[in-house]
Motif scaffolding. Structure first.
Motif, short mmCIF file in Angstrom:
data_model
loop_
_atom_site.label_atom_id
_atom_site.label_comp_id
_atom_site.label_asym_id
_atom_site.label_seq_id
_atom_site.Cartn_x
_atom_site.Cartn_y
_atom_site.Cartn_z
N TRP A 3 0.82 -1.21 0.00
CA TRP A 3 0.00 0.00 0.00
C TRP A 3 0.86 1.27 0.00
O TRP A 3 0.34 2.36 -0.15
N ASP A 4 2.17 1.10 0.17
CA ASP A 4 3.05 2.26 0.24
C ASP A 4 3.01 3.14 -1.02
O ASP A 4 3.06 4.36 -0.91
N PRO A 5 2.92 2.58 -2.24
CA PRO A 5 2.86 3.47 -3.42
C PRO A 5 1.63 4.39 -3.41
O PRO A 5 1.72 5.54 -3.85
N TYR A 6 0.51 3.91 -2.89
CA TYR A 6 -0.69 4.76 -2.80
C TYR A 6 -0.47 5.87 -1.77
O TYR A 6 -0.81 7.02 -2.00
N ARG A 7 0.13 5.50 -0.64
CA ARG A 7 0.47 6.49 0.38
C ARG A 7 1.42 7.54 -0.20
O ARG A 7 1.20 8.75 -0.05
N ASP A 8 2.46 7.08 -0.88
CA ASP A 8 3.46 7.99 -1.44
C ASP A 8 2.87 8.90 -2.52
O ASP A 8 3.25 10.07 -2.61
N GLN A 9 1.96 8.36 -3.31
CA GLN A 9 1.31 9.18 -4.35
C GLN A 9 0.52 10.33 -3.71
O GLN A 9 0.57 11.46 -4.18
N LEU A 10 -0.19 10.04 -2.64
CA LEU A 10 -0.95 11.09 -1.95
C LEU A 10 -0.01 12.05 -1.23
O LEU A 10 -0.23 13.27 -1.24
N LYS A 11 1.04 11.54 -0.62
CA LYS A 11 1.99 12.40 0.11
C LYS A 11 2.71 13.35 -0.83
O LYS A 11 3.14 14.42 -0.43
N ALA A 12 2.81 13.01 -2.10
CA ALA A 12 3.49 13.86 -3.09
C ALA A 12 2.68 15.10 -3.45
O ALA A 12 3.22 16.04 -4.03
N VAL A 13 1.40 15.13 -3.10
CA VAL A 13 0.56 16.32 -3.36
C VAL A 13 1.04 17.45 -2.45
O VAL A 13 1.23 17.24 -1.24
N ASP A 14 1.25 18.63 -3.01
CA ASP A 14 1.85 19.76 -2.29
C ASP A 14 1.22 20.05 -0.93
O ASP A 14 1.92 20.27 0.04
N SER A 15 -0.09 20.06 -0.85
CA SER A 15 -0.75 20.47 0.39
C SER A 15 -0.89 19.34 1.41
O SER A 15 -1.29 19.58 2.55
N VAL A 16 -0.55 18.11 1.05
CA VAL A 16 -0.74 16.96 1.94
C VAL A 16 0.40 16.89 2.96
O VAL A 16 1.58 16.96 2.60
N THR A 17 0.02 16.74 4.24
CA THR A 17 1.02 16.62 5.30
C THR A 17 1.11 15.21 5.88
O THR A 17 2.18 14.78 6.27
N GLU A 18 0.00 14.48 5.95
CA GLU A 18 -0.01 13.13 6.49
C GLU A 18 -1.00 12.26 5.72
O GLU A 18 -2.03 12.76 5.25
N VAL A 19 -0.70 10.96 5.64
CA VAL A 19 -1.56 10.01 4.92
C VAL A 19 -1.60 8.70 5.71
O VAL A 19 -0.58 8.24 6.21
N GLY A 20 -2.79 8.10 5.77
CA GLY A 20 -2.92 6.78 6.35
C GLY A 20 -3.93 5.97 5.56
O GLY A 20 -4.95 6.50 5.12
N ILE A 21 -3.63 4.69 5.37
CA ILE A 21 -4.57 3.77 4.72
C ILE A 21 -4.82 2.65 5.73
O ILE A 21 -3.87 2.00 6.18
N PHE A 22 -6.09 2.47 6.07
CA PHE A 22 -6.46 1.56 7.14
C PHE A 22 -7.57 0.63 6.68
O PHE A 22 -8.50 1.06 6.00
N GLY A 23 -7.51 -0.63 7.10
CA GLY A 23 -8.57 -1.58 6.80
C GLY A 23 -9.80 -1.29 7.64
O GLY A 23 -9.70 -0.81 8.77
N LEU A 24 -10.98 -1.57 7.10
CA LEU A 24 -12.21 -1.34 7.84
C LEU A 24 -12.29 -2.20 9.09
O LEU A 24 -13.07 -1.91 9.99
#
Length: 129
Positions: A3-24
């Motif tokens: 799941w790290d590539p999805y996290r990294d893709q979102l973290k690369a957005v200029d305004s993004v400071t933190e990202v988490g992907i969690f299972g339901l």
């Protein structure tokens, strides 16, 4: 699946400071260092938002104010929150797939977060997640 590539893709957005992907189910799939959530918090964020109107959810130790829930809207798939001024008055976008939530914190307007979150969430929904 990593799941790290999805996290990294979102973290690369200029305004993004933190990202988490969690299972339901409350599990952590991938996250940046600055975001923590308990299984109970994950389950609360993925549940019914009506109880959040009066008492907003917590993400880790950060209390959030509920703004609107568009997780069932196929043009958004996001719930919008905001942190308090003492926590940096950050925008928070929570996207939901069939099996996970994607939590993104960022500076500026929440609309800067919802587009990138929507792209990831839409893709994950289409691929069965």
């Amino acid at each position: 699946m990593s799941w790290d590539p999805y996290r990294d893709q979102l973290k690369a957005v200029d305004s993004v400071t933190e990202v988490g992907i969690f299972g339901l189910d409350g599990s952590t799939w991938s996250k940046t260092e600055g975001i923590t959530m308990t299984p109970e918090q994950i389950k609360a964020l993925s549940g019914d938002s009506r109880c959040m109107h009066e008492c907003g959810p917590k993400i880790g130790n950060i209390k959030c104010m509920f703004l609107r829930d568009q997780r069932q809207d196929s043009q958004s798939f996001c719930m919008h929150l905001k942190t308090s001024e003492s926590d940096g008055k950050l925008a928070v976008c929570v996207g939901q797939t069939n099996t996970a939530i994607v939590v993104v914190f960022g500076s500026g307007l929440g609309s800067l977060l919802s587009g990138p979150v929507f792209k990831i969430v839409s893709y994950l929904r289409e691929t069965g997640y």
